[in-house]
Motif scaffolding. Structure first.
Motif: not given
Length: 183
Positions: A88-102
């Motif tokens: 869950x922690x890894x998934x959350x961290x990667x989600x925050x990274x890929x929010x910047x794809x816009x």
């Protein structure tokens, strides 16, 4: 009258003998202080090296803010204990990274593995006008998890802040490479 025109004509071709050359490109000359590191001297489940001329802001829950006052930037560090929730922690961290794809032009990952120190993680360089240009996470995979993000307190303009991003990136690499978990 004809002689005057002839004289003007001759002067116009003979008066400028220098070759016209384009001006050389100008480069922004930024200077940064020479790097010198000290070990983080706070009671935390972790320790690492930080740049001497930064300001450390001690926050609750073992979180930190490493401020670069001259650059108007900070590295925000969040700590979370691992309690059977590493995925869950890894998934959350990667989600925050890929929010910047816009806004990102590119996201460049780099993995870190140091089995002797039990340091495993990834750093993501985000190019383009994203809110954060570098994000990273580090874990020992059993007890500790750290997430970090680089932020500048200005409207994102990647071309303008790129030299500062490169400067701070070296500090983030030093942080990751010097990280030690406390027992």
């Amino acid at each position: 009258m004809r002689n005057i025109f002839l004289l003007i004509f001759i002067f116009s071709f003979t008066s400028c003998k220098d070759d016209v050359l384009p001006k050389p490109k100008a480069y922004l000359g930024l200077t940064y202080p020479k790097k010198s590191y000290i070990n983080l001297n706070l009671e935390r489940p972790y320790s690492f090296d930080v740049l001497k001329n930064t300001t450390i802001i001690d926050e609750s829950n073992d979180w930190l803010k490493i401020k670069y006052p001259n650059l108007k930037a900070s590295i925000d560090i969040t700590y979370r204990p691992v309690k059977n929730n590493l995925k869950e922690l890894l998934t959350e961290a990667e989600k925050l990274v890929f929010k910047h794809t816009v806004k990102a032009e590119q996201i460049i990952p780099k993995d870190f593995i140091n089995p002797q120190r039990r340091v495993f993680g990834s750093m993501y360089e985000i190019t383009g006008n994203a809110a954060s240009q570098i994000q990273f996470h580090i874990t020992d995979s059993t007890k500790n998890f750290i997430k970090g993000s680089l932020y500048f307190y200005a409207k994102p303009n990647y071309d303008s802040i790129l030299p500062a991003v490169d400067y701070v990136k070296k500090d983030i690499l030093q942080l990751i490479e010097s990280l030690e978990w406390k027992k």
